[in-house]
Motif scaffolding. Structure first.
Motif, PDB file in Angstrom:
ATOM      1  N   UNK A 122     -68.217 -23.487  14.993  1.00 39.69           N
ATOM      2  CA  UNK A 122     -68.716 -24.682  15.672  1.00 39.69           C
ATOM      3  C   UNK A 122     -69.736 -25.387  14.791  1.00 39.69           C
ATOM      4  N   UNK A 123     -69.339 -26.519  14.204  1.00 39.25           N
ATOM      5  CA  UNK A 123     -70.251 -27.244  13.313  1.00 39.25           C
ATOM      6  C   UNK A 123     -71.307 -28.011  14.085  1.00 39.25           C
ATOM      7  N   UNK A 124     -71.054 -28.379  15.320  1.00 40.27           N
ATOM      8  CA  UNK A 124     -72.049 -29.062  16.141  1.00 40.27           C
ATOM      9  C   UNK A 124     -72.535 -30.367  15.551  1.00 40.27           C
ATOM     10  N   UNK A 125     -73.676 -30.824  16.054  1.00 41.01           N
ATOM     11  CA  UNK A 125     -74.227 -32.103  15.622  1.00 41.01           C
ATOM     12  C   UNK A 125     -75.533 -31.957  14.863  1.00 41.01           C
ATOM     13  N   UNK A 126     -76.047 -30.748  14.772  1.00 37.15           N
ATOM     14  CA  UNK A 126     -77.293 -30.568  14.026  1.00 37.15           C
ATOM     15  C   UNK A 126     -76.966 -29.981  12.664  1.00 37.15           C
ATOM     16  N   UNK A 127     -77.523 -30.554  11.648  1.00 36.93           N
ATOM     17  CA  UNK A 127     -77.259 -30.115  10.283  1.00 36.93           C
ATOM     18  C   UNK A 127     -76.010 -30.753   9.722  1.00 36.93           C
ATOM     19  N   UNK A 128     -75.774 -30.504   8.454  1.00 31.41           N
ATOM     20  CA  UNK A 128     -74.593 -31.019   7.770  1.00 31.41           C
ATOM     21  C   UNK A 128     -73.859 -29.865   7.112  1.00 31.41           C
ATOM     22  N   UNK A 129     -72.559 -30.051   6.944  1.00 32.84           N
ATOM     23  CA  UNK A 129     -71.708 -29.010   6.393  1.00 32.84           C
ATOM     24  C   UNK A 129     -70.814 -29.585   5.307  1.00 32.84           C
ATOM     25  N   UNK A 130     -70.376 -28.706   4.411  1.00 37.56           N
ATOM     26  CA  UNK A 130     -69.479 -29.105   3.330  1.00 37.56           C
ATOM     27  C   UNK A 130     -68.414 -28.026   3.152  1.00 37.56           C
ATOM     28  N   UNK A 131     -67.167 -28.470   2.982  1.00 35.75           N
ATOM     29  CA  UNK A 131     -66.080 -27.550   2.664  1.00 35.75           C
ATOM     30  C   UNK A 131     -65.961 -27.469   1.147  1.00 35.75           C
ATOM     31  N   UNK A 132     -65.687 -26.265   0.645  1.00 34.94           N
ATOM     32  CA  UNK A 132     -65.462 -26.049  -0.785  1.00 34.94           C
ATOM     33  C   UNK A 132     -64.194 -25.221  -0.931  1.00 34.94           C
TER      34      UNK A 132
ATOM     35  N   UNK B 138     -57.866 -19.324  -7.064  1.00 37.16           N
ATOM     36  CA  UNK B 138     -58.262 -18.026  -7.601  1.00 37.16           C
ATOM     37  C   UNK B 138     -57.787 -17.793  -9.034  1.00 37.16           C
ATOM     38  N   UNK B 139     -57.102 -18.756  -9.612  1.00 34.04           N
ATOM     39  CA  UNK B 139     -56.675 -18.673 -11.002  1.00 34.04           C
ATOM     40  C   UNK B 139     -57.647 -19.323 -11.976  1.00 34.04           C
ATOM     41  N   UNK B 140     -58.772 -19.811 -11.492  1.00 35.54           N
ATOM     42  CA  UNK B 140     -59.782 -20.422 -12.352  1.00 35.54           C
ATOM     43  C   UNK B 140     -59.981 -21.899 -12.042  1.00 35.54           C
ATOM     44  N   UNK B 141     -60.910 -22.503 -12.762  1.00 35.08           N
ATOM     45  CA  UNK B 141     -61.205 -23.924 -12.540  1.00 35.08           C
ATOM     46  C   UNK B 141     -62.335 -24.116 -11.548  1.00 35.08           C
ATOM     47  N   UNK B 142     -62.688 -25.360 -11.359  1.00 34.60           N
ATOM     48  CA  UNK B 142     -63.811 -25.691 -10.483  1.00 34.60           C
ATOM     49  C   UNK B 142     -63.404 -25.864  -9.031  1.00 34.60           C
ATOM     50  N   UNK B 143     -64.413 -25.962  -8.191  1.00 32.42           N
ATOM     51  CA  UNK B 143     -64.221 -26.182  -6.760  1.00 32.42           C
ATOM     52  C   UNK B 143     -63.950 -27.653  -6.471  1.00 32.42           C
ATOM     53  N   UNK B 144     -63.221 -27.893  -5.405  1.00 36.50           N
ATOM     54  CA  UNK B 144     -63.109 -29.225  -4.818  1.00 36.50           C
ATOM     55  C   UNK B 144     -64.003 -29.194  -3.590  1.00 36.50           C
ATOM     56  N   UNK B 145     -64.822 -30.245  -3.426  1.00 37.58           N
ATOM     57  CA  UNK B 145     -65.785 -30.269  -2.320  1.00 37.58           C
ATOM     58  C   UNK B 145     -65.565 -31.494  -1.445  1.00 37.58           C
ATOM     59  N   UNK B 146     -65.786 -31.314  -0.156  1.00 41.88           N
ATOM     60  CA  UNK B 146     -65.731 -32.441   0.780  1.00 41.88           C
ATOM     61  C   UNK B 146     -67.071 -33.156   0.775  1.00 41.88           C
ATOM     62  N   UNK B 147     -67.096 -34.299   1.454  1.00 41.41           N
ATOM     63  CA  UNK B 147     -68.375 -34.946   1.722  1.00 41.41           C
ATOM     64  C   UNK B 147     -69.117 -34.104   2.758  1.00 41.41           C
ATOM     65  N   UNK B 148     -70.402 -34.323   2.917  1.00 45.53           N
ATOM     66  CA  UNK B 148     -71.174 -33.633   3.940  1.00 45.53           C
ATOM     67  C   UNK B 148     -70.816 -34.233   5.289  1.00 45.53           C
ATOM     68  N   UNK B 149     -70.697 -33.412   6.327  1.00 48.14           N
ATOM     69  CA  UNK B 149     -70.297 -33.916   7.642  1.00 48.14           C
ATOM     70  C   UNK B 149     -70.858 -33.058   8.752  1.00 48.14           C
ATOM     71  N   UNK B 150     -70.785 -33.584   9.962  1.00 46.55           N
ATOM     72  CA  UNK B 150     -71.011 -32.841  11.204  1.00 46.55           C
ATOM     73  C   UNK B 150     -70.207 -33.550  12.280  1.00 46.55           C
ATOM     74  N   UNK B 151     -70.403 -33.160  13.534  1.00 47.58           N
ATOM     75  CA  UNK B 151     -69.640 -33.816  14.611  1.00 47.58           C
ATOM     76  C   UNK B 151     -70.405 -34.979  15.166  1.00 47.58           C
TER      77      UNK B 151
END
Length: 126
Positions: A99-109, A113-126
């Motif tokens: 539950x991400x709720x409305x307080x704070x911000x979250x990011x998906x990363x 697993x074969x290497x390379x960098x992460x892809x990241x989402x924008x910061x979000x909440x509900x």
């Protein structure tokens, strides 16, 4: 003099009506943007991570049979990991609820697993 005050009152009421209508439209649009699913994808079609707003479910999918899986993380704005989901080597996608709720911000990363960098989402909440 009374006619002048009447004209000013009518003009003021018209401006207030227009501003209220504009604010209501803007607020409705912002809510629509926040209450939606979000997906990030790795390059080369290796995998995806999706936030499904209806139920606050996170889904990670390994979309390329290359011998490596993918891993998704949800972090909060203090960089604490809230969930970790990996997928690969089996049919279907893996899911977890949070539950991400409305307080704070979250990011998906999402990472391959074969290497390379992460892809990241924008910061979000509900």
């Amino acid at each position: 003099m009374i006619k002048s005050f009447a004209r000013i009152a009518v003009a003021g009421a018209a401006v207030a009506t227009v501003l209220t209508g504009t604010m209501s439209t803007a607020q409705a649009t912002e809510v629509g943007v926040l209450d939606s699913n979000k997906t990030i994808s790795l390059p080369g079609g290796q995998g995806t991570m999706t936030f499904i707003d209806d139920g606050d479910v996170f889904q990670v999918c390994d979309t390329k049979a290359d011998g490596h899986g993918v891993a998704g993380r949800l972090i909060d704005n203090t960089y604490n990991e809230k969930i970790y989901i990996d997928d690969g080597g089996d049919a279907g996608c893996d899911k977890k609820g949070y539950d991400v709720g409305q307080s704070g911000s979250f990011q998906m990363q999402l990472s391959w697993n074969g290497g390379g960098g992460d892809v990241k989402s924008e910061w979000f909440n509900e």
